[in-house]
Design an enzyme around this catalytic site. Structure first.
Site, mmCIF file in Angstrom:
data_model
loop_
_atom_site.group_PDB
_atom_site.id
_atom_site.type_symbol
_atom_site.label_atom_id
_atom_site.label_comp_id
_atom_site.label_asym_id
_atom_site.label_seq_id
_atom_site.Cartn_x
_atom_site.Cartn_y
_atom_site.Cartn_z
ATOM 1 N N ARG A 28 35.739 37.181 47.662
ATOM 2 C CA ARG A 28 35.790 38.642 47.656
ATOM 3 C C ARG A 28 35.038 39.219 46.456
ATOM 4 O O ARG A 28 34.407 40.277 46.551
ATOM 5 C CB ARG A 28 37.245 39.118 47.641
ATOM 6 C CG ARG A 28 37.934 39.004 48.988
ATOM 7 C CD ARG A 28 39.354 39.537 48.934
ATOM 8 N NE ARG A 28 40.248 38.665 48.169
ATOM 9 C CZ ARG A 28 41.214 39.097 47.356
ATOM 10 N NH1 ARG A 28 41.396 40.389 47.178
ATOM 11 N NH2 ARG A 28 41.997 38.241 46.729
ATOM 12 N N ASP A 32 38.108 43.774 50.328
ATOM 13 C CA ASP A 32 38.032 43.361 51.727
ATOM 14 C C ASP A 32 38.355 44.560 52.613
ATOM 15 O O ASP A 32 38.621 45.662 52.120
ATOM 16 C CB ASP A 32 38.939 42.157 52.023
ATOM 17 C CG ASP A 32 40.418 42.436 51.787
ATOM 18 O OD1 ASP A 32 40.835 43.604 51.888
ATOM 19 O OD2 ASP A 32 41.164 41.479 51.491
#
Length: 345
Positions: free
Chosen positions: A219, A127
């Site tokens: 993610r 991220d």
């Protein structure tokens, strides 16, 4: 093609990966302020039973969010149904009191996420809060993305992020990763019920919506999309819009809860408290007599008799007189109590 990891290149890309940093940092500071303010006064604890469908702000951990709601309601007991990263906003169902007994059933429900992938940079956390590890000059076309998505629908094998809460020999993976220990997590089977490309605001970004089963890491999807397309990528924005039967339209911001509480001289914001049984809406419901309810309350099984008796197998939500009595397990015509509810609500 993937570019080699070049310190000079990473310095050039730093402004891009940090583009959202001021907004994220501002949200985090506001969330920290709220978390600090919430426990500033001692308040008497009380029995509070029900669900609060919180719209978690960016920058606040799930644990901080639970603490803030618990304080506002003066609740003795609280928990949440599914962690959200600090970077993420959206649906964080918080269970108070007797509702904590229904958390596993909410956590097992499907979840819907809307997320933005930033192409060109892969990070160690997958991220925008992580450090760049790989870069690429390639930007995928819409056609390339659409051709890729079918491979990520249905049952797939997924390697969780190194920075995750999974445990390795008793320690959290993210703690090991932060200490510089090499983390090697095994792939797990997860289910992606639906996955769509919903927007491409520019060449560097793509917005997706996914409906996932339990244990899916969004993610990891961003990381794997980037690798498969040769473009590298990470999550730059993430919002959970649904957990089980709890939709986005019913979420309440923490700021609203605080505002109402303060307007009522720190009284609990009771308008936001939902019944315990909404955590069991995915289960078959069984109504029983007061005598059978008494047996169940004492831990004794009951038998479903008669031609019109329902045919049930597995977990059931049991009510009597309009209130939730127990969680039970149906097997071969018998109902065995598993969790007893003591709330009159």
């Amino acid at each position: 093609m993937n570019a080699p990891l070049d310190p000079i290149r990473l310095q050039d890309d730093a402004p891009e990966i940090a583009a959202a940093a001021p907004a994220i940092q501002e949200s985090r500071e506001e969330a920290r302020d709220e978390a600090r303010e919430a426990p500033r006064k001692r308040r008497p604890k009380r029995d509070v039973d029900g669900w609060v469908l919180l719209d978690k702000p960016v920058g606040m951990t799930s644990t901080q969010a639970v603490g803030a709601v618990k304080w506002l309601f003066q609740a003795k007991k609280a928990g949440h149904a599914g962690t959200l990263d600090p970077l993420a906003s959206g649906c964080l169902p918080i269970a108070l009191g007797e509702a904590t007994k229904t958390v596993p059933f909410v956590m097992d429900g499907r979840k819907v996420y809307r997320f933005t992938v930033r192409w060109g940079i892969e990070t160690d956390t997958d991220d925008s809060e992580g450090q760049p590890t790989e870069t690429s000059d390639l930007r995928p076309t819409r056609e390339a993305i659409l051709d890729l998505l079918p491979a990520y629908r249905g049952e797939i094998e997924q390697v969780p992020p190194n920075y995750s809460a999974l445990k390795i020999n008793g320690e959290r993976a993210y703690d090991l990763a932060r200490d510089g220990v090499e983390v090697n997590l095994a792939a797990r089977t997860v289910v992606i019920h639906s996955l769509e490309l919903v927007d491409q605001p520019d060449a560097d970004h793509a917005v997706f919506e996914a409906e996932c089963g339990k244990g899916t890491y969004v993610r990891s999807l961003a990381r794997d999309f980037g690798r498969a397309l040769g473009a590298r990528g990470h999550i730059s924005a993430l919002r959970r819009t649904r957990v089980g039967t709890f939709p986005e339209e019913e979420l309440i911001p923490l700021a609203k809860l605080r505002e109402v509480s303060e307007a009522m001289d720190d009284a609990p914001p009771a308008f936001a408290l939902r019944p315990v049984e909404i955590g069991l809406e995915s289960l078959p419901a069984l109504r029983v007599s007061s005598s059978d309810a008494a047996r169940l309350a004492h831990g004794q099984p009951i038998i479903l008799r008669g031609r019109d008796a329902p045919v049930l197998e597995g977990p059931v939500a049991i009510t009597a007189g309009g209130r939730l009595i127990a969680l039970g397990e149906a097997e071969a015509g018998e109902i065995h109590p598993k969790r007893i509810f003591h709330s009159g609500k």
